[in-house]
Design an enzyme around this catalytic site. Structure first.
Site, PDB file in Angstrom:
ATOM      1  N   SER A   1       0.821  -1.217   0.000  1.00 15.18           N
ATOM      2  CA  SER A   1       0.000   0.000   0.000  1.00 15.18           C
ATOM      3  C   SER A   1       0.852   1.263   0.000  1.00 15.18           C
ATOM      4  O   SER A   1       1.670   1.457   0.892  1.00 15.18           O
ATOM      5  CB  SER A   1      -0.859   0.074   1.271  1.00 15.18           C
ATOM      6  OG  SER A   1      -1.937  -0.778   1.181  1.00 15.18           O
TER       7      SER A   1
ATOM      8  N   HIS B   1      -5.185  -9.216  -1.478  1.00 16.86           N
ATOM      9  CA  HIS B   1      -5.308  -9.425  -0.029  1.00 16.86           C
ATOM     10  C   HIS B   1      -6.389 -10.467   0.272  1.00 16.86           C
ATOM     11  O   HIS B   1      -7.417 -10.526  -0.393  1.00 16.86           O
ATOM     12  CB  HIS B   1      -5.685  -8.117   0.683  1.00 16.86           C
ATOM     13  CG  HIS B   1      -4.647  -7.050   0.584  1.00 16.86           C
ATOM     14  ND1 HIS B   1      -4.660  -6.112  -0.421  1.00 16.86           N
ATOM     15  CD2 HIS B   1      -3.572  -6.769   1.369  1.00 16.86           C
ATOM     16  CE1 HIS B   1      -3.613  -5.301  -0.255  1.00 16.86           C
ATOM     17  NE2 HIS B   1      -2.941  -5.672   0.819  1.00 16.86           N
TER      18      HIS B   1
ATOM     19  N   MET C   1      -1.940  -6.898   7.304  1.00 19.80           N
ATOM     20  CA  MET C   1      -2.935  -7.799   6.710  1.00 19.80           C
ATOM     21  C   MET C   1      -2.434  -8.438   5.415  1.00 19.80           C
ATOM     22  O   MET C   1      -3.230  -8.802   4.547  1.00 19.80           O
ATOM     23  CB  MET C   1      -4.220  -7.017   6.409  1.00 19.80           C
ATOM     24  CG  MET C   1      -4.760  -6.237   7.592  1.00 19.80           C
ATOM     25  SD  MET C   1      -6.160  -5.220   7.091  1.00 19.80           S
ATOM     26  CE  MET C   1      -6.345  -4.161   8.550  1.00 19.80           C
ATOM     27  N   SER C   2      -1.124  -8.577   5.292  1.00 18.76           N
ATOM     28  CA  SER C   2      -0.593  -9.144   4.040  1.00 18.76           C
ATOM     29  C   SER C   2       0.674  -9.935   4.316  1.00 18.76           C
ATOM     30  O   SER C   2       0.925 -10.346   5.447  1.00 18.76           O
ATOM     31  CB  SER C   2      -0.295  -8.000   3.057  1.00 18.76           C
ATOM     32  OG  SER C   2       0.786  -7.211   3.526  1.00 18.76           O
TER      33      SER C   2
ATOM     34  N   TYR D   1      -8.373 -10.339   2.754  1.00 18.22           N
ATOM     35  CA  TYR D   1      -9.611  -9.678   3.187  1.00 18.22           C
ATOM     36  C   TYR D   1     -10.497  -9.243   2.023  1.00 18.22           C
ATOM     37  O   TYR D   1     -11.667  -8.934   2.206  1.00 18.22           O
ATOM     38  CB  TYR D   1      -9.317  -8.474   4.114  1.00 18.22           C
ATOM     39  CG  TYR D   1      -8.504  -7.352   3.491  1.00 18.22           C
ATOM     40  CD1 TYR D   1      -9.036  -6.492   2.536  1.00 18.22           C
ATOM     41  CD2 TYR D   1      -7.186  -7.152   3.875  1.00 18.22           C
ATOM     42  CE1 TYR D   1      -8.290  -5.476   1.978  1.00 18.22           C
ATOM     43  CE2 TYR D   1      -6.427  -6.134   3.331  1.00 18.22           C
ATOM     44  CZ  TYR D   1      -6.982  -5.302   2.383  1.00 18.22           C
ATOM     45  OH  TYR D   1      -6.223  -4.312   1.833  1.00 18.22           O
ATOM     46  N   GLU D   2      -9.942  -9.246   0.822  1.00 13.24           N
ATOM     47  CA  GLU D   2     -10.764  -8.895  -0.339  1.00 13.24           C
ATOM     48  C   GLU D   2     -11.659 -10.067  -0.750  1.00 13.24           C
ATOM     49  O   GLU D   2     -12.531  -9.901  -1.597  1.00 13.24           O
ATOM     50  CB  GLU D   2      -9.869  -8.489  -1.517  1.00 13.24           C
ATOM     51  CG  GLU D   2      -9.127  -7.188  -1.274  1.00 13.24           C
ATOM     52  CD  GLU D   2      -8.126  -6.871  -2.381  1.00 13.24           C
ATOM     53  OE1 GLU D   2      -8.542  -6.297  -3.400  1.00 13.24           O
ATOM     54  OE2 GLU D   2      -6.943  -7.217  -2.229  1.00 13.24           O
TER      55      GLU D   2
ATOM     56  N   ALA E   1       2.748  -1.930   4.367  1.00 14.11           N
ATOM     57  CA  ALA E   1       2.472  -0.912   5.379  1.00 14.11           C
ATOM     58  C   ALA E   1       1.990  -1.672   6.608  1.00 14.11           C
ATOM     59  O   ALA E   1       1.218  -2.624   6.485  1.00 14.11           O
ATOM     60  CB  ALA E   1       1.385   0.028   4.881  1.00 14.11           C
TER      61      ALA E   1
ATOM     62  N   HIS F   1      -7.066  -0.841  -5.917  1.00 20.03           N
ATOM     63  CA  HIS F   1      -6.137  -1.956  -5.783  1.00 20.03           C
ATOM     64  C   HIS F   1      -5.814  -2.590  -7.138  1.00 20.03           C
ATOM     65  O   HIS F   1      -5.085  -3.567  -7.196  1.00 20.03           O
ATOM     66  CB  HIS F   1      -6.675  -3.029  -4.827  1.00 20.03           C
ATOM     67  CG  HIS F   1      -6.338  -2.743  -3.396  1.00 20.03           C
ATOM     68  ND1 HIS F   1      -5.041  -2.626  -2.962  1.00 20.03           N
ATOM     69  CD2 HIS F   1      -7.107  -2.529  -2.318  1.00 20.03           C
ATOM     70  CE1 HIS F   1      -5.034  -2.359  -1.666  1.00 20.03           C
ATOM     71  NE2 HIS F   1      -6.280  -2.292  -1.252  1.00 20.03           N
TER      72      HIS F   1
ATOM     73  N   ASN G   1       1.695   3.814  11.449  1.00 21.27           N
ATOM     74  CA  ASN G   1       0.889   4.319  12.572  1.00 21.27           C
ATOM     75  C   ASN G   1       1.244   3.563  13.840  1.00 21.27           C
ATOM     76  O   ASN G   1       1.811   2.482  13.786  1.00 21.27           O
ATOM     77  CB  ASN G   1      -0.610   4.114  12.268  1.00 21.27           C
ATOM     78  CG  ASN G   1      -0.908   2.665  11.917  1.00 21.27           C
ATOM     79  OD1 ASN G   1      -0.746   2.235  10.769  1.00 21.27           O
ATOM     80  ND2 ASN G   1      -1.302   1.886  12.909  1.00 21.27           N
TER      81      ASN G   1
ATOM     82  N   HIS H   1      -7.368   4.523   6.971  1.00 22.82           N
ATOM     83  CA  HIS H   1      -6.528   4.163   5.826  1.00 22.82           C
ATOM     84  C   HIS H   1      -5.833   5.379   5.207  1.00 22.82           C
ATOM     85  O   HIS H   1      -4.702   5.277   4.729  1.00 22.82           O
ATOM     86  CB  HIS H   1      -7.375   3.427   4.778  1.00 22.82           C
ATOM     87  CG  HIS H   1      -6.586   2.951   3.598  1.00 22.82           C
ATOM     88  ND1 HIS H   1      -5.580   1.999   3.712  1.00 22.82           N
ATOM     89  CD2 HIS H   1      -6.615   3.299   2.285  1.00 22.82           C
ATOM     90  CE1 HIS H   1      -5.045   1.789   2.518  1.00 22.82           C
ATOM     91  NE2 HIS H   1      -5.650   2.569   1.642  1.00 22.82           N
TER      92      HIS H   1
HETATM   93  N1  HPA Z   1      -3.029  -2.737  11.568  1.00 20.55           N
HETATM   94  C1  HPA Z   1      -3.170  -3.592  10.537  1.00 20.55           C
HETATM   95  N2  HPA Z   1      -2.752  -3.313   9.306  1.00 20.55           N
HETATM   96  C2  HPA Z   1      -2.187  -2.115   9.104  1.00 20.55           C
HETATM   97  C3  HPA Z   1      -2.013  -1.183  10.123  1.00 20.55           C
HETATM   98  C4  HPA Z   1      -2.468  -1.514  11.433  1.00 20.55           C
HETATM   99  O1  HPA Z   1      -2.359  -0.743  12.399  1.00 20.55           O
HETATM  100  N3  HPA Z   1      -1.413  -0.096   9.582  1.00 20.55           N
HETATM  101  C5  HPA Z   1      -1.207  -0.397   8.266  1.00 20.55           C
HETATM  102  N4  HPA Z   1      -1.679  -1.609   7.969  1.00 20.55           N
END
Ligand code: HPA
Length: 273
Positions: A32, A85, A213-214, A87-88, A115, A63, A237, A248
């Site tokens: 991402s 992903h 998540m990847s 989750y998709e 990310a 995406h 973050n 996001h």
């Molecule tokens: N959690 C899960 N996936 C993420 C995060 C997070 O805080 N930041 C970027 N991708």
């Protein structure tokens, strides 16, 4: 793994070879906000995922991705600008299909990027992290089901999922670019929800430094296929509970801010591989 899957991998690989993607050495999965690195490659050949036979069909706006083949850091790279992903709604066999295709095209090493949320309290948004290991908490595994011994062993050794030599190269690449680079364990979840504060505490207790998540499925398949792996997370973050809220846009904003450092780090790494 059924014959159809293998046939689909081979069909996609020969399609891409015919397009001129002849001798890739290093596969690159760009997470991402990090896809811009592929624009640095020269003498490129690009094919949109939707035009590659057998590739999962992207349903999510933003995406839609492409494969970029070209010269980067003195190597022939095959980069995924955007990934699939779990989750998709894709199965992990679909998520990892491109890694099988990379292997079929002759790639011997894979650089995975993502990310991720910072769980380790010493991390700050904008940090880059060498992935030293991972924890698979997706509740799934791309290797479930019958094993095809031509693709890899039934039981895959994960004791050095992220190649130690490559970890040192990332560290050296960081020093060369004047970047202080963190190190840590990436814990992969299915998503798409961000974590609750209680989950973040759990992840820390379990030994995760970053959460996302990847990546985990692709690395499992890469190891099954005998590829050497290097992994880099961009900490975007403080994971939930460590900051007030999370969205996001913020993730994308931070990847944009560190884009130049990220690009020089990966480019230098590729030169050294
Ligand atoms: N959690 C899960 N996936 C993420 C995060 C997070 O805080 N930041 C970027 N991708």
């Amino acid at each position: 793994m059924n014959t159809n899957y293998l046939e689909a991998v081979e069909k996609a690989a020969s399609f891409l070879k015919d397009k001129g993607m002849q001798t890739p050495q290093i596969g690159l999965i760009l997470g991402s906000g990090l896809g811009e690195l592929a624009d640095e490659a020269t003498d490129t050949i690009e094919v949109a995922y939707e035009n590659i036979p057998g590739f999962p069909v992207s349903t999510v706006e933003g995406h839609a991705g492409k494969l970029v083949y070209g010269d980067l850091g003195g190597k022939k790279v095959l980069a995924m600008q955007g990934r699939f992903h779990y989750y998709e709604g894709y199965s992990l066999k679909e998520v990892t299909f491109p890694v099988r295709v990379m292997k079929a095209l002759g790639v011997s090493s894979l650089v995975v990027t993502n990310a991720a949320g910072g769980v380790n309290e010493n991390f700050t948004p904008g940090d880059l992290m060498i992935i030293t290991d991972h924890i698979n908490l997706t509740s799934d595994n791309p290797l479930l089901g019958p094993n095809n011994n031509d693709l890899g062993p039934r039981f895959t050794d994960m004791s050095e999922a992220y190649d130690k030599g490559y970890q040192s190269l990332i560290e050296a690449a960081g020093e060369e670019n004047g970047l202080s680079v963190q190190k840590g364990v990436y814990l992969g979840l299915a998503g798409p929800t961000y974590e609750t504060p209680a989950e973040v505490r759990m992840i820390r207790t379990l030994g995760g430094d970053a959460v996302g998540m990847s990546t985990v499925p692709e690395v499992i398949v890469a190891r099954h296929a005998g590829l050497k792996v290097a992994g880099i997370s961009c900490i975007t973050n403080f994971a939930a509970g460590l900051q007030e809220s999370l969205n996001h846009d913020e993730v994308v904003e931070v990847t944009t801010r560190v884009r130049e450092s990220f690009k020089s780090l990966v480019k230098t790494l590729i030169e050294k591989m």
